[in-house]
Structure formats: C-alpha cells, structure tokens
Scaffold this active site. Structure first.
Site, PDB file in Angstrom:
ATOM      1  N   MET A 155      -6.717   1.888  -8.220  1.00  0.00           N
ATOM      2  CA  MET A 155      -6.294   0.967  -7.164  1.00  0.00           C
ATOM      3  C   MET A 155      -6.659  -0.456  -7.581  1.00  0.00           C
ATOM      4  O   MET A 155      -7.790  -0.709  -7.982  1.00  0.00           O
ATOM      5  CB  MET A 155      -7.007   1.328  -5.849  1.00  0.00           C
ATOM      6  CG  MET A 155      -6.744   0.326  -4.741  1.00  0.00           C
ATOM      7  SD  MET A 155      -7.285   0.943  -3.141  1.00  0.00           S
ATOM      8  CE  MET A 155      -7.426  -0.599  -2.221  1.00  0.00           C
ATOM      9  N   CYS A 176       1.519   3.792  -3.000  1.00  0.00           N
ATOM     10  CA  CYS A 176       0.524   4.760  -3.455  1.00  0.00           C
ATOM     11  C   CYS A 176      -0.013   5.645  -2.330  1.00  0.00           C
ATOM     12  O   CYS A 176      -0.352   6.799  -2.556  1.00  0.00           O
ATOM     13  CB  CYS A 176      -0.652   4.037  -4.113  1.00  0.00           C
ATOM     14  SG  CYS A 176      -0.148   3.203  -5.625  1.00  0.00           S
ATOM     15  N   HIS A 177      -0.131   5.084  -1.119  1.00  0.00           N
ATOM     16  CA  HIS A 177      -0.759   5.862  -0.044  1.00  0.00           C
ATOM     17  C   HIS A 177       0.268   6.536   0.865  1.00  0.00           C
ATOM     18  O   HIS A 177      -0.121   7.225   1.816  1.00  0.00           O
ATOM     19  CB  HIS A 177      -1.686   4.957   0.780  1.00  0.00           C
ATOM     20  CG  HIS A 177      -2.832   4.418  -0.023  1.00  0.00           C
ATOM     21  ND1 HIS A 177      -3.954   5.159  -0.302  1.00  0.00           N
ATOM     22  CD2 HIS A 177      -3.004   3.223  -0.648  1.00  0.00           C
ATOM     23  CE1 HIS A 177      -4.782   4.436  -1.051  1.00  0.00           C
ATOM     24  NE2 HIS A 177      -4.226   3.262  -1.281  1.00  0.00           N
ATOM     25  N   HIS A 219       2.591   5.538 -17.206  1.00  0.00           N
ATOM     26  CA  HIS A 219       3.583   4.720 -16.502  1.00  0.00           C
ATOM     27  C   HIS A 219       4.575   4.202 -17.542  1.00  0.00           C
ATOM     28  O   HIS A 219       4.419   3.100 -18.066  1.00  0.00           O
ATOM     29  CB  HIS A 219       2.901   3.562 -15.760  1.00  0.00           C
ATOM     30  CG  HIS A 219       3.825   2.895 -14.776  1.00  0.00           C
ATOM     31  ND1 HIS A 219       4.838   2.054 -15.164  1.00  0.00           N
ATOM     32  CD2 HIS A 219       3.906   2.975 -13.425  1.00  0.00           C
ATOM     33  CE1 HIS A 219       5.495   1.642 -14.094  1.00  0.00           C
ATOM     34  NE2 HIS A 219       4.947   2.177 -13.017  1.00  0.00           N
ATOM     35  N   HIS A 243       6.881  10.220 -11.188  1.00  0.00           N
ATOM     36  CA  HIS A 243       7.122   8.797 -10.911  1.00  0.00           C
ATOM     37  C   HIS A 243       8.310   8.291 -11.730  1.00  0.00           C
ATOM     38  O   HIS A 243       9.444   8.519 -11.358  1.00  0.00           O
ATOM     39  CB  HIS A 243       5.846   7.989 -11.173  1.00  0.00           C
ATOM     40  CG  HIS A 243       5.923   6.591 -10.663  1.00  0.00           C
ATOM     41  ND1 HIS A 243       5.966   6.286  -9.333  1.00  0.00           N
ATOM     42  CD2 HIS A 243       5.996   5.393 -11.312  1.00  0.00           C
ATOM     43  CE1 HIS A 243       6.068   4.974  -9.169  1.00  0.00           C
ATOM     44  NE2 HIS A 243       6.082   4.410 -10.371  1.00  0.00           N
ATOM     45  N   CYS A 265       0.808  -1.227   0.000  1.00  0.00           N
ATOM     46  CA  CYS A 265       0.000   0.000   0.000  1.00  0.00           C
ATOM     47  C   CYS A 265       0.839   1.274   0.000  1.00  0.00           C
ATOM     48  O   CYS A 265       0.420   2.298  -0.539  1.00  0.00           O
ATOM     49  CB  CYS A 265      -0.926   0.015   1.218  1.00  0.00           C
ATOM     50  SG  CYS A 265      -1.654  -1.584   1.621  1.00  0.00           S
TER      51      CYS A 265
HETATM   52 FE1  DHE Z   1       8.242  -0.017  -9.543  1.00  0.00          FE
HETATM   53  C1  DHE Z   1      10.762   1.260 -11.516  1.00  0.00           C
HETATM   54  C2  DHE Z   1       8.148   2.854  -7.776  1.00  0.00           C
HETATM   55  C3  DHE Z   1       5.371  -1.101  -8.029  1.00  0.00           C
HETATM   56  C4  DHE Z   1       8.759  -3.130 -10.816  1.00  0.00           C
HETATM   57  N1  DHE Z   1       9.250   1.739  -9.644  1.00  0.00           N
HETATM   58  C5  DHE Z   1      10.235   2.086 -10.545  1.00  0.00           C
HETATM   59  C6  DHE Z   1      10.654   3.436 -10.301  1.00  0.00           C
HETATM   60  C7  DHE Z   1       9.916   3.885  -9.232  1.00  0.00           C
HETATM   61  C8  DHE Z   1       9.044   2.814  -8.824  1.00  0.00           C
HETATM   62  C9  DHE Z   1      10.005   5.251  -8.574  1.00  0.00           C
HETATM   63  C10 DHE Z   1      11.701   4.218 -11.098  1.00  0.00           C
HETATM   64  C11 DHE Z   1      13.088   3.965 -10.575  1.00  0.00           C
HETATM   65  C12 DHE Z   1      14.133   4.710 -11.384  1.00  0.00           C
HETATM   66  O1  DHE Z   1      14.071   4.687 -12.632  1.00  0.00           O
HETATM   67  O2  DHE Z   1      15.016   5.330 -10.793  1.00  0.00           O
HETATM   68  N2  DHE Z   1       6.944   0.751  -8.171  1.00  0.00           N
HETATM   69  C13 DHE Z   1       7.116   1.944  -7.556  1.00  0.00           C
HETATM   70  C14 DHE Z   1       6.043   2.172  -6.619  1.00  0.00           C
HETATM   71  O3  DHE Z   1       5.969   3.139  -5.796  1.00  0.00           O
HETATM   72  C15 DHE Z   1       5.024   1.125  -6.831  1.00  0.00           C
HETATM   73  C16 DHE Z   1       3.868   1.733  -7.604  1.00  0.00           C
HETATM   74  C17 DHE Z   1       4.399   0.529  -5.590  1.00  0.00           C
HETATM   75  C18 DHE Z   1       5.375  -0.032  -4.590  1.00  0.00           C
HETATM   76  O4  DHE Z   1       4.971  -0.164  -3.436  1.00  0.00           O
HETATM   77  O5  DHE Z   1       6.512  -0.323  -4.915  1.00  0.00           O
HETATM   78  C19 DHE Z   1       5.821   0.149  -7.716  1.00  0.00           C
HETATM   79  N3  DHE Z   1       7.215  -1.824  -9.451  1.00  0.00           N
HETATM   80  C20 DHE Z   1       6.078  -2.032  -8.774  1.00  0.00           C
HETATM   81  C21 DHE Z   1       5.637  -3.409  -8.899  1.00  0.00           C
HETATM   82  O6  DHE Z   1       4.605  -3.928  -8.383  1.00  0.00           O
HETATM   83  C22 DHE Z   1       6.629  -4.107  -9.767  1.00  0.00           C
HETATM   84  C23 DHE Z   1       5.947  -4.564 -11.066  1.00  0.00           C
HETATM   85  C24 DHE Z   1       7.256  -5.343  -9.101  1.00  0.00           C
HETATM   86  C25 DHE Z   1       7.827  -5.082  -7.740  1.00  0.00           C
HETATM   87  O7  DHE Z   1       9.014  -4.744  -7.663  1.00  0.00           O
HETATM   88  O8  DHE Z   1       7.097  -5.218  -6.777  1.00  0.00           O
HETATM   89  C26 DHE Z   1       7.621  -2.979 -10.037  1.00  0.00           C
HETATM   90  N4  DHE Z   1       9.523  -0.786 -10.914  1.00  0.00           N
HETATM   91  C27 DHE Z   1       9.592  -2.108 -11.259  1.00  0.00           C
HETATM   92  C28 DHE Z   1      10.668  -2.285 -12.213  1.00  0.00           C
HETATM   93  C29 DHE Z   1      11.245  -1.012 -12.442  1.00  0.00           C
HETATM   94  C30 DHE Z   1      10.501  -0.098 -11.595  1.00  0.00           C
HETATM   95  C31 DHE Z   1      11.056  -3.603 -12.872  1.00  0.00           C
HETATM   96  C32 DHE Z   1      12.421  -0.659 -13.356  1.00  0.00           C
HETATM   97  C33 DHE Z   1      11.949  -0.448 -14.762  1.00  0.00           C
HETATM   98  C34 DHE Z   1      13.072  -0.060 -15.696  1.00  0.00           C
HETATM   99  O9  DHE Z   1      13.129  -0.638 -16.809  1.00  0.00           O
HETATM  100  O10 DHE Z   1      13.869   0.819 -15.345  1.00  0.00           O
END
Ligand code: DHE
Length: 552
Positions: free
Chosen positions: A104, A60-61, A388, A346, A57
C-alpha cells in the site's frame, strides 16, 4: 502540486457514480446527518469521502470495501481483517500516512491533511450502497453522436493514422489525439472521468476509451479533426475495454463487437462496436478458483484481451482468479469457458506467438498462462512480489523467447521463457533494477528495438519514480537510468513506441509540470517534450498500429 491538486478538484466535480449524489458543499452543511452509531458525517463529507475512496482506494480494497488485493475496510470487520471501528481514527491514520510493506503506498503528501482526516472517519462508517445497473440502465446512457451512415468511408486527410497516439489526460477526463509523425495535437476530446485505458479497433480506425466511471467513448480518426461518434456507460467503476479482432472466414467478426469489464457492478457488457448499442450483460460473481466455498459477489473484471485467431475475449476476473474465455459468436447470449487459475488476476498480454495469454495473479505472486485456442490452463509460474506487467514485453535473446514482467513489490524483472524447450514456462532470468524497492508499473519494447524500458512510478524514492530504466534486450544488463528532463516534474509512467519502433514516449504526471517526453530509442536522447495547458497529468499512451496489432 498544482496539477495534482486539480485532480482532486476534478474528482469532486467528476461524473462518477459516487459524485452523482452531491458535488457541492451544501449551505446548511453544519447540520450533521447521523451516518452510523459510532460516528457522524455530513452528507457532503460522505460524498467527498466516497469520491476519494472511489479514486484512491477502491482499486485495491474493492468498490464495496469488502477487500480485494488489499484487506476489507468495514466498520465491523470481516473476520479476516480488523474492524475499522476498532482501529479508530489514529490506527487508520497510521496506515493511510505510511502505507504498508505489503504494497500500500504512503498517501501522506498525496492526500491533503483534511482529506486524510476525513478518510479516518469515513472508513469507520458503513459504505454507501450501489444501485442496480442492468442492460436497461446501460441502454439509457447510450448516445450515437454521428450515425454510421454519416461517417466518412475513407480518411478525410493525408495523415498517417497508424502512427497516431491516443493519450490519456487523466485529470481532465480527456483524451488527446496526437499525430506521431508531426507531433501535432489534432484534438483534445472530453471523455469519461479519469480515463484508464484506450484500445483501438481491429481496423485501426477508431479509439475506444474507458473512464473509471465506466463511460466508453468512441473516437473516429477518419475526419480531419478526430471526433467522438458514440458514447455509453458500462458500469459505475471500470478499467477495461476491448474490440473483437478475429476476422473469421468472411470477416464476420472484425470490428463487430466491443466488450467492457466492470469493477462495480462486477459484470461484462457486450456492445455493437460500430454504434455502441448494448447487447448483453453477464455477471462475473461466482466461486473462486481455489475451491473456496465462499461465493464472491464482488468479482471485478480486470484485463481483457481479444484473440486474433479465434472469436474469443480473454476476460480476467480478479477476486475469483477465474479466466473466462468468452465466445462472442452469439453476443446476446455469450458462452464462456471458465478456467480456474490463481488470485487476484490483474493485467497481462500475449506472448510473441499470440497463442498464450499471460496474466499477473498479484496476490499469489504468480503469472498464469492460458492456451487460448485450446481453451486450457497451460502453466502457473512463480515470479516475484506483486507482479505488474501492464501487457508485458516480448523479447528474444540467448535465453530464448521471453515474456517479461516487472513487480510492484520488489525491484526486479522476471523473464519467463515462452518458446518450447528446457525451461519453458519458468523464470529463466531475473534482472535486478537499480536502487531499492519495487514500484514498477509498466515495461515496454518493440520488435525492431534492442531496448526494454521500465518505469518505477510507485517507488517512494523520487530519484527512482521520476526516472525510467533502459535495459539491453540481448544481455539483460541495465544500460542507463534516464531522469526526466528539467522542463517536466513528477513521476514517470508508461512507455509507448511509435509505429517504426525508433521512438519511445514517456508520460510525467503527479507533479507540478506534466508532459510527454519523447526519446530517440537508439541514442536515448530526448527528441521532444510535449507540454501545454492541455497536457494534464498524462498517463497511458496508445499508438494506433501497436495497439491494434498487440505489439509490446
Ligand atoms: Fe491501471 C491498465 C486496474 C491504478 C494506469 N489498470 C490497467 C488494467 C487494469 C487496471 C485491470 C488492465 C486493463 C486491460 O488491459 O484490459 N489500475 C488498475 C487498478 O485497479 C489500480 C491498481 C487502482 C485504481 O484504483 O485504478 C490502477 N493504473 C493505475 C494508476 O494509478 C495509473 C498509473 C494511472 C491512473 O489511471 O490512475 C494506471 N492502468 C494504467 C494504464 C494501463 C492500465 C496506463 C494500460 C497499460 C497498457 O499498456 O495497456
């Protein structure tokens, strides 16, 4: 669901801050500790609720439940969103089980009934307080495992490091290093909890991973078996890490520094990139971009990218909508130019010229464009619902040079023209994705490919979330919807090309059988599936060459 369930077990056992308080159900658990006037939770329930909240959570929250992309979840409310105590268990359950049209996800079927029931009570009591985490605390966590002087000065093997893949095994808190030429697993290394991303050093030698728990792990690819050489913790909750990529006239800054962004505490930390010694901490709290008088305390650091042409990191502060251009020439006292843009910032990436950085402002349905060498806002582009992009995708066709983002909130791609001429910094073409709804997380291409790959990971329709869509870069027509092969089962997420640009790796997670599916980019046929006990809910994959050179 066995592997996915394991993730929740891992959450309970994870090393994240919230779990530091108690991981085990105490024997005398029945004696309930009063947690608020309205409800009482045992210490075990508070810790478990905190852990589920932290993982599912907080993104987002907000870590302190004060709201971010999603509304606040406070017992007494915040004047904008209802008090959770007024919503009560039944009201909260409706949101948790069904999600909302605002984006959500539905948690029914992902969280167990026990977990949902716990969260309907946990969200009605005051959130736990975060202790301070300053430079001295960060330094206390710093560990050099192999000193620089003891590391090899050249590769101790004949493998092609440029085509290594660093693959996140999220649920295991591990990173696997795979030889992309031979597809052999070279090492599976214990890293931070639920690693979020990897970045590679400017020299293409090291991988740096960052866990949700803010733990940074530095992996050296020169030894025969890739090895962890240093570790440090940057914050309690984090998502981003990046190196210094600007060479400078004398190579002064190349691979010299590392930055990590914190969600909680909201700050960024600069480290020595060779040893991970912490050098400075800068808080990101402050006024928001839109002249809001409110001071934003929880101003979380989202994406960070390094400029190739200047000693600058682009640091995107989510809740304030401020893009910080952080000059790292004086890393103990970094100076920043703060550019007001739009909320909530983001993820994002470079345009093809690597002069402009494009970042999603997901609460505003906009993409912000920053001219990095000139340190100014270039444009704010209207796109679809909840963009996104990941790092986005750069393609060229009859519409011009384009940077592409997908959307969480609707099933379309927005193609923004980035080169000069009519239509620059506008959406010159939209692409409708198959089926209904959004749920796209990542897009990916390669300069040598004619294809653009799109996932639909968060779409509720299993037929869509277990497939990827391939689009023709020239016509922007959908070529094919590729359902993952029967050997794997779950949601398809995140694509990565090999160095040559003729193979695409897709992860499958959140199901019974996790795996990595490798496609031939020309024929769109499956070339190989990588599975095994060590492949545990694989998520992001980072090809060494493409990550180092920002190829996407
Ligand atoms: Fe991510 C990138 C934040 C959920 C997999 N994710 C990012 C980035 C941010 C972020 C700020 C960019 C980093 C950068 O480039 O410096 N992600 C968040 C969240 O806040 C969110 C929505 C909820 C959370 O609680 O984390 C979230 N993300 C997820 C997932 O559910 C994913 C699919 C699997 C996981 O890790 O739980 C996921 N996020 C990824 C991946 C990247 C990513 C694989 C890198 C992508 C890339 O090609 O650079």
């Amino acid at each position: 669901m066995k592997k996915f369930k394991f993730f929740f077990l891992a959450i309970l056992l994870g090393a994240a801050f919230f779990s530091c308080k108690s991981d085990k159900k105490p024997a005398a658990d029945d004696a309930k500790t009063k947690a608020s006037d309205a409800l009482s939770l045992t210490k075990y329930e508070m810790d478990r609720g905190s852990q589920i909240y932290f993982d599912r959570c907080a993104g987002c929250h907000g870590s302190t439940r004060k709201g971010a992309t999603g509304p606040s979840l406070l017992p007494e409310g915040d004047g904008k969103f209802a008090a959770t105590k007024d919503l009560g268990a039944a009201g909260l359950r409706v949101f948790i089980e069904n999600g909302t049209p605002a984006g959500m996800p539905e948690w029914k079927g992902i969280l167990s009934e026990d977990e949902i029931e716990l969260m309907t009570r946990f969200l009605q009591v005051d959130p736990p307080v975060t202790p301070p985490f300053e430079l001295s605390h960060i330094t206390d966590t710093w560990k050099v495992i192999v000193p620089v002087a003891d590391r090899p000065t050249k590769p101790m093997h004949k493998r092609n490091i440029d085509n290594y893949f660093g693959v996140i095994m999220r649920d295991a808190g591990k990173v696997a290093i795979i030889d992309g030429d031979t597809k052999e697993k070279l090492a599976v290394l214990k890293t931070g909890f639920a690693v979020h991303i990897l970045r590679s050093s400017a020299s293409g030698r090291y991988y740096y991973s960052i866990g949700r728990d803010g733990r940074i792990t530095m992996i050296d690819t020169y030894p025969k078996v890739p090895q962890i050489v240093a570790e440090v913790r940057a914050s309690f909750d984090a998502r981003s890490v990046e190196v210094s990529k600007y060479k400078g006239p004398k190579g002064d800054f190349y691979d010299k520094y590392l930055i990590a962004g914190g969600y909680n505490p909201s700050h960024f930390v600069i480290f020595d990139a060779q040893t991970l010694e912490p050098l400075s901490v800068t808080k990101t709290s402050g006024k928001a971009c839109d002249g809001d008088k409110e001071f934003v305390e929880e101003a979380r650091v989202a994406s960070i990218v390094a400029s190739h042409t200047d000693p600058i990191w682009v640091v995107n502060v989510k809740e304030t909508g401020m893009v910080w251009l952080v000059d790292y020439t004086d890393p103990r006292n970094p100076q920043s130019t703060k550019i007001p843009s739009a909320r909530f910032l983001h993820d994002g990436g470079w345009d093809a010229s690597e002069r402009y950085f494009l970042v999603a402002a997901n609460a505003s349905n906009k993409v912000v464009v920053v001219d990095v060498p000139n340190k100014k806002l270039e444009a704010i582009v209207d796109v679809g619902i909840k963009p996104h992009p990941g790092r986005g995708a750069n393609i060229k066709n009859k519409w011009g040079q384009l940077w592409v983002t997908g959307h969480l909130g609707e099933g379309k791609l927005a193609c923004i023209k980035t080169d000069k001429g009519k239509g620059q910094w506008t959406v010159v073409k939209e692409v409708k994705l198959p089926g209904n709804g959004g749920g796209n997380l990542f897009v990916k291409t390669h300069p040598k490919s004619k294809h653009l790959w799109v996932d639909r990971t968060l779409n509720p329709d299993a037929a869509l979330n277990s497939a990827v869509t391939v689009i023709d870069v020239n016509t922007l027509e959908v070529i094919k919807q590729l359902t993952m092969p029967a050997e794997v089962n779950g949601r398809a997420v995140h694509m990565e090309y090999n160095k040559a640009g003729d193979e695409v790796w897709v992860s499958v997670f959140m199901g019974d059988e996790s795996g990595l599916v490798i496609y031939d980019d020309k024929t769109l046929k499956v070339k190989q599936i990588i599975q095994g006990d060590w492949v545990e809910n694989a998520t992001g994959k980072f090809n060494m060459y493409n990550t180092t050179h920002d190829i996407y």
